[in-house]
Design a protein around this motif. Structure first.
Motif, PDB file in Angstrom:
ATOM      1  N   MET A   1       0.839  -1.192   0.000  1.00  0.00           N
ATOM      2  CA  MET A   1       0.000   0.000   0.000  1.00  0.00           C
ATOM      3  C   MET A   1       0.880   1.249   0.000  1.00  0.00           C
ATOM      4  N   ARG A   2       0.546   2.191  -0.861  1.00  0.00           N
ATOM      5  CA  ARG A   2       1.283   3.444  -0.974  1.00  0.00           C
ATOM      6  C   ARG A   2       0.621   4.491  -0.063  1.00  0.00           C
ATOM      7  N   VAL A   3       1.397   5.049   0.861  1.00  0.00           N
ATOM      8  CA  VAL A   3       0.843   5.937   1.878  1.00  0.00           C
ATOM      9  C   VAL A   3       1.515   7.305   1.818  1.00  0.00           C
ATOM     10  N   LEU A   4       0.692   8.368   1.880  1.00  0.00           N
ATOM     11  CA  LEU A   4       1.172   9.741   1.968  1.00  0.00           C
ATOM     12  C   LEU A   4       0.823  10.281   3.350  1.00  0.00           C
ATOM     13  N   ILE A   5       1.824  10.828   4.057  1.00  0.00           N
ATOM     14  CA  ILE A   5       1.627  11.409   5.382  1.00  0.00           C
ATOM     15  C   ILE A   5       1.382  12.907   5.234  1.00  0.00           C
ATOM     16  N   VAL A   6       0.307  13.404   5.857  1.00  0.00           N
ATOM     17  CA  VAL A   6      -0.036  14.830   5.775  1.00  0.00           C
ATOM     18  C   VAL A   6      -0.185  15.362   7.197  1.00  0.00           C
ATOM     19  N   ASP A   7       0.792  16.149   7.647  1.00  0.00           N
ATOM     20  CA  ASP A   7       0.792  16.679   9.010  1.00  0.00           C
ATOM     21  C   ASP A   7       1.691  17.904   9.039  1.00  0.00           C
ATOM     22  N   ASP A   8       1.267  18.954   9.718  1.00  0.00           N
ATOM     23  CA  ASP A   8       2.073  20.173   9.724  1.00  0.00           C
ATOM     24  C   ASP A   8       3.232  20.141  10.722  1.00  0.00           C
ATOM     25  N   GLU A   9       3.331  19.087  11.532  1.00  0.00           N
ATOM     26  CA  GLU A   9       4.408  18.970  12.509  1.00  0.00           C
ATOM     27  C   GLU A   9       5.466  17.987  12.010  1.00  0.00           C
ATOM     28  N   PRO A  10       6.680  18.452  11.761  1.00  0.00           N
ATOM     29  CA  PRO A  10       7.739  17.550  11.255  1.00  0.00           C
ATOM     30  C   PRO A  10       7.984  16.349  12.152  1.00  0.00           C
ATOM     31  N   LEU A  11       7.958  16.537  13.474  1.00  0.00           N
ATOM     32  CA  LEU A  11       8.203  15.416  14.382  1.00  0.00           C
ATOM     33  C   LEU A  11       7.088  14.373  14.278  1.00  0.00           C
ATOM     34  N   ALA A  12       5.853  14.844  14.100  1.00  0.00           N
ATOM     35  CA  ALA A  12       4.734  13.911  13.945  1.00  0.00           C
ATOM     36  C   ALA A  12       4.872  13.123  12.650  1.00  0.00           C
ATOM     37  N   ARG A  13       5.319  13.792  11.579  1.00  0.00           N
ATOM     38  CA  ARG A  13       5.527  13.080  10.313  1.00  0.00           C
ATOM     39  C   ARG A  13       6.631  12.029  10.457  1.00  0.00           C
ATOM     40  N   ALA A  14       7.697  12.392  11.161  1.00  0.00           N
ATOM     41  CA  ALA A  14       8.808  11.459  11.343  1.00  0.00           C
ATOM     42  C   ALA A  14       8.374  10.250  12.173  1.00  0.00           C
ATOM     43  N   ARG A  15       7.594  10.502  13.225  1.00  0.00           N
ATOM     44  CA  ARG A  15       7.130   9.388  14.058  1.00  0.00           C
ATOM     45  C   ARG A  15       6.202   8.470  13.270  1.00  0.00           C
ATOM     46  N   MET A  16       5.320   9.074  12.453  1.00  0.00           N
ATOM     47  CA  MET A  16       4.404   8.250  11.663  1.00  0.00           C
ATOM     48  C   MET A  16       5.162   7.417  10.638  1.00  0.00           C
ATOM     49  N   ALA A  17       6.178   8.011  10.023  1.00  0.00           N
ATOM     50  CA  ALA A  17       6.983   7.260   9.061  1.00  0.00           C
ATOM     51  C   ALA A  17       7.667   6.080   9.744  1.00  0.00           C
ATOM     52  N   ALA A  18       8.132   6.290  10.968  1.00  0.00           N
ATOM     53  CA  ALA A  18       8.771   5.202  11.709  1.00  0.00           C
ATOM     54  C   ALA A  18       7.775   4.084  12.017  1.00  0.00           C
ATOM     55  N   LEU A  19       6.560   4.448  12.407  1.00  0.00           N
ATOM     56  CA  LEU A  19       5.528   3.439  12.668  1.00  0.00           C
ATOM     57  C   LEU A  19       5.179   2.662  11.403  1.00  0.00           C
ATOM     58  N   LEU A  20       5.079   3.383  10.290  1.00  0.00           N
ATOM     59  CA  LEU A  20       4.753   2.713   9.026  1.00  0.00           C
ATOM     60  C   LEU A  20       5.856   1.745   8.621  1.00  0.00           C
ATOM     61  N   GLY A  21       7.089   2.037   9.026  1.00  0.00           N
ATOM     62  CA  GLY A  21       8.191   1.118   8.749  1.00  0.00           C
ATOM     63  C   GLY A  21       8.032  -0.218   9.442  1.00  0.00           C
ATOM     64  N   GLU A  22       7.168  -0.249  10.485  1.00  0.00           N
ATOM     65  CA  GLU A  22       6.893  -1.498  11.201  1.00  0.00           C
ATOM     66  C   GLU A  22       5.700  -2.250  10.620  1.00  0.00           C
ATOM     67  N   CYS A  23       5.098  -1.704   9.570  1.00  0.00           N
ATOM     68  CA  CYS A  23       3.912  -2.316   8.963  1.00  0.00           C
ATOM     69  C   CYS A  23       4.295  -3.012   7.663  1.00  0.00           C
ATOM     70  N   ALA A  24       3.797  -4.224   7.492  1.00  0.00           N
ATOM     71  CA  ALA A  24       4.131  -4.999   6.293  1.00  0.00           C
ATOM     72  C   ALA A  24       3.431  -4.436   5.065  1.00  0.00           C
ATOM     73  N   ASP A  25       4.106  -4.539   3.933  1.00  0.00           N
ATOM     74  CA  ASP A  25       3.538  -4.186   2.625  1.00  0.00           C
ATOM     75  C   ASP A  25       3.079  -2.729   2.556  1.00  0.00           C
ATOM     76  N   VAL A  26       3.828  -1.833   3.191  1.00  0.00           N
ATOM     77  CA  VAL A  26       3.516  -0.407   3.170  1.00  0.00           C
ATOM     78  C   VAL A  26       4.721   0.357   2.636  1.00  0.00           C
ATOM     79  N   GLU A  27       4.457   1.267   1.701  1.00  0.00           N
ATOM     80  CA  GLU A  27       5.494   2.144   1.166  1.00  0.00           C
ATOM     81  C   GLU A  27       5.094   3.592   1.439  1.00  0.00           C
ATOM     82  N   VAL A  28       5.939   4.320   2.150  1.00  0.00           N
ATOM     83  CA  VAL A  28       5.699   5.739   2.369  1.00  0.00           C
ATOM     84  C   VAL A  28       6.180   6.482   1.125  1.00  0.00           C
ATOM     85  N   VAL A  29       5.238   7.017   0.353  1.00  0.00           N
ATOM     86  CA  VAL A  29       5.605   7.659  -0.918  1.00  0.00           C
ATOM     87  C   VAL A  29       5.917   9.140  -0.744  1.00  0.00           C
TER      88      VAL A  29
END
Length: 234
Positions: A1-29
């Protein structure tokens, strides 16, 4: 699954990207900081899902979800610190509503729900406009169109790779694609996802800001309320 993160806080985006890295079959685009940037990225990145904050400058998460309501792709998963918008989110067809700090197990559940909805959604046939380029018959996907401008007996299609002349009138195109084109002026139609915002001039005229183009077509007074409503600016 291709996922786009939309958040105005850089730290929140970074944390979400890290969580998505723990999810199978997910690509942060990609990850962006506001609704305008998200709209601009949709055509290029083609995400399957948005992880969407609500309180953002400019086009906020709810307004962006309103723009995307009714589409099978991308699925919207709200990620917010506030419970107040949960009912609105589900009325807009959101796949899930996650409260920050987002837990990994809830994120995985939300992604699975979005994936099931994508799998169950009927595929929409691609829409094409047909015209001539240097004497040859060609077609252009409506998804690639930036705007349509009336020019005497032809309509000029501005798209990502250039221009195309077609013989259909703006009225014919507007009637054929009522949900995929909005009128700005008697001589201009645009796909709603291309609208990024408005620009008001000193003389009172209002121009449209379009994704993918430096062109700023004028919006007539007659059509301005509908455009403002679409953008949730008025």
């Amino acid at each position: 699954m291709r996922v786009l993160i939309v958040d105005d806080e850089p730290l929140a985006r970074a944390r979400m990207a890290a969580l998505l890295g723990e999810c199978a079959d997910v690509e942060v685009v990609g990850n962006v900081g506001d609704g305008e940037a998200a709209l601009a990225a949709l055509g290029e990145l083609q995400p399957d899902a948005l992880l969407l904050d609500i309180n953002m400058p400019g086009i906020d998460g709810v307004a962006l979800a309103q723009r995307l309501a009714g589409r099978a792709r991308p699925q919207v998963i709200f990620c917010t610190a506030y419970e107040a918008h949960a009912l609105t989110a589900f009325e807009l067809g959101a796949a899930d509503y996650l409260l920050k700090p987002v837990r990994l197990d809830r994120l995985r559940d939300a992604l699975q729900r979005a994936q099931r909805r994508l799998a169950d959604a009927p595929r929409e046939p691609a829409a094409y406009l047909h015209g001539r380029l240097r004497g040859e018959q060609v077609r252009i996907a409506l998804d690639e169109v930036i705007c349509l401008l009336a020019d005497e007996k032809y309509v000029v299609v501005q798209h990502r790779r250039g221009e195309l002349l077609i013989e259909d009138s703006l009225r014919q195109l507007e009637e054929a694609y009522p949900d995929q084109l909005i009128r700005l002026h008697r001589n201009c139609l645009v796909p709603p996802p291309r609208l990024l915002g408005l620009k008001t001039l000193a003389d009172g005229r209002v121009l449209a800001r379009l994704d993918g183009s430096e062109l700023n077509p004028e919006i007539s007074r007659r059509n301005l309320p509908a455009v403002r409503k679409l953008l949730r600016l008025g």
